[in-house]
Motif scaffolding. Structure first.
Motif, short mmCIF file in Angstrom:
data_model
loop_
_atom_site.label_atom_id
_atom_site.label_comp_id
_atom_site.label_asym_id
_atom_site.label_seq_id
_atom_site.Cartn_x
_atom_site.Cartn_y
_atom_site.Cartn_z
N LEU A 28 10.98 1.68 -10.71
CA LEU A 28 10.31 0.59 -11.44
C LEU A 28 8.82 0.50 -11.14
O LEU A 28 8.04 0.04 -11.98
CB LEU A 28 11.00 -0.75 -11.14
CG LEU A 28 12.43 -0.87 -11.66
CD1 LEU A 28 13.00 -2.23 -11.28
CD2 LEU A 28 12.50 -0.65 -13.16
N SER A 29 8.40 0.97 -9.98
CA SER A 29 6.97 0.94 -9.66
C SER A 29 6.18 1.82 -10.63
O SER A 29 5.00 1.58 -10.88
CB SER A 29 6.72 1.36 -8.22
OG SER A 29 7.08 2.71 -8.02
N GLU A 51 23.04 0.88 -9.79
CA GLU A 51 21.60 1.13 -9.92
C GLU A 51 21.21 1.32 -11.38
O GLU A 51 20.18 0.81 -11.82
CB GLU A 51 21.16 2.37 -9.11
CG GLU A 51 20.94 2.09 -7.65
CD GLU A 51 22.16 2.43 -6.82
OE1 GLU A 51 23.28 2.57 -7.38
OE2 GLU A 51 22.01 2.54 -5.59
N ARG A 52 22.02 2.06 -12.11
CA ARG A 52 21.74 2.29 -13.53
C ARG A 52 21.69 0.96 -14.28
O ARG A 52 20.80 0.71 -15.09
CB ARG A 52 22.80 3.23 -14.12
CG ARG A 52 22.55 3.61 -15.55
CD ARG A 52 23.50 4.69 -16.05
NE ARG A 52 24.90 4.35 -15.83
CZ ARG A 52 25.75 5.11 -15.15
NH1 ARG A 52 25.36 6.24 -14.60
NH2 ARG A 52 27.01 4.74 -15.01
N THR A 53 22.63 0.08 -13.99
CA THR A 53 22.69 -1.22 -14.66
C THR A 53 21.49 -2.10 -14.29
O THR A 53 20.89 -2.73 -15.17
CB THR A 53 24.02 -1.92 -14.32
OG1 THR A 53 25.10 -1.04 -14.62
CG2 THR A 53 24.19 -3.20 -15.12
N ILE A 54 21.13 -2.12 -13.03
CA ILE A 54 19.96 -2.90 -12.58
C ILE A 54 18.69 -2.37 -13.25
O ILE A 54 17.86 -3.14 -13.73
CB ILE A 54 19.83 -2.87 -11.04
CG1 ILE A 54 20.97 -3.66 -10.40
CG2 ILE A 54 18.46 -3.41 -10.59
CD1 ILE A 54 21.11 -3.46 -8.90
N LEU A 55 18.54 -1.06 -13.27
CA LEU A 55 17.35 -0.46 -13.89
C LEU A 55 17.29 -0.79 -15.38
O LEU A 55 16.22 -1.11 -15.90
CB LEU A 55 17.34 1.06 -13.67
CG LEU A 55 17.01 1.51 -12.25
CD1 LEU A 55 17.29 3.00 -12.09
CD2 LEU A 55 15.56 1.19 -11.89
N ARG A 56 18.41 -0.70 -16.05
CA ARG A 56 18.41 -1.01 -17.49
C ARG A 56 17.98 -2.44 -17.75
O ARG A 56 17.17 -2.70 -18.65
CB ARG A 56 19.81 -0.77 -18.07
CG ARG A 56 20.13 0.69 -18.27
CD ARG A 56 21.57 0.88 -18.67
NE ARG A 56 21.83 2.25 -19.11
CZ ARG A 56 23.03 2.76 -19.25
NH1 ARG A 56 24.11 2.03 -18.97
NH2 ARG A 56 23.18 4.01 -19.66
N SER A 92 19.72 1.62 -2.23
CA SER A 92 19.53 1.17 -3.61
C SER A 92 18.17 0.53 -3.86
O SER A 92 17.49 0.85 -4.83
CB SER A 92 20.61 0.18 -4.01
OG SER A 92 21.87 0.78 -4.02
N SER A 93 17.77 -0.38 -2.98
CA SER A 93 16.53 -1.13 -3.23
C SER A 93 15.31 -0.21 -3.23
O SER A 93 14.41 -0.37 -4.05
CB SER A 93 16.37 -2.26 -2.23
OG SER A 93 16.28 -1.77 -0.92
N LYS A 94 15.29 0.77 -2.33
CA LYS A 94 14.16 1.71 -2.30
C LYS A 94 14.12 2.56 -3.57
O LYS A 94 13.06 2.82 -4.12
CB LYS A 94 14.24 2.60 -1.06
CG LYS A 94 13.90 1.86 0.20
CD LYS A 94 13.94 2.76 1.41
CE LYS A 94 13.56 1.94 2.62
NZ LYS A 94 14.12 2.39 3.85
#
Length: 129
Positions: A120-121, A74-79, A112-114
């Motif tokens: 990000l919202s 999740e941290r990597t996706i967010l970054r 994860s997706s939620k």
């Protein structure tokens, strides 16, 4: 390479870079396997170069979480997504957020997706105000 595939490969590269001794070039060569893609390279290099600013931005958006406590995926996706949202104007924020949600559905767990969508919202609301 399509952008979705490039983002998946970027995620894999950034995931490898965290907590390893690999250089960016080594990690990219492991993932790209001889291919060349400027969008992919821009995302990898940009995310790593702006990591401090990205992390500071994320810390301000996380509620009841510290960046260190987040699962690595999740941290990597967010970054990756925050780099695109803050430093690139190649795609609308809705597209970037949707791509991040899809990555988290593919590589993360059921929640994860939620979680990724929730964080990000806050960037989407910020950019529209």
């Amino acid at each position: 390479m399509k952008r979705r595939e490039a983002r998946e490969k970027v995620l894999q590269t950034l995931f490898q870079l965290e907590n390893t001794e690999l250089t960016i070039e080594e990690a990219m060569s492991h993932v790209l396997d001889g291919q060349n893609d400027s969008f992919y390279e821009k995302l990898v290099r940009g995310t790593t170069e702006h990591l401090t600013q990205i992390d500071e931005s994320l810390k301000a958006k996380l509620e009841n979480w510290s960046l260190d406590r987040l699962p690595k995926i999740e941290r990597t996706i967010l970054r990756l997504a925050v780099f695109e949202l803050l430093f690139m104007q190649d795609a609308p924020s809705k597209v970037v957020i949707n791509e991040a949600i899809e990555l988290s559905k593919t590589f993360g767990d059921d929640k994860s997706s939620k979680f990724v969508n929730g964080v990000l919202s806050k960037y989407a609301v910020e950019s529209s105000s």
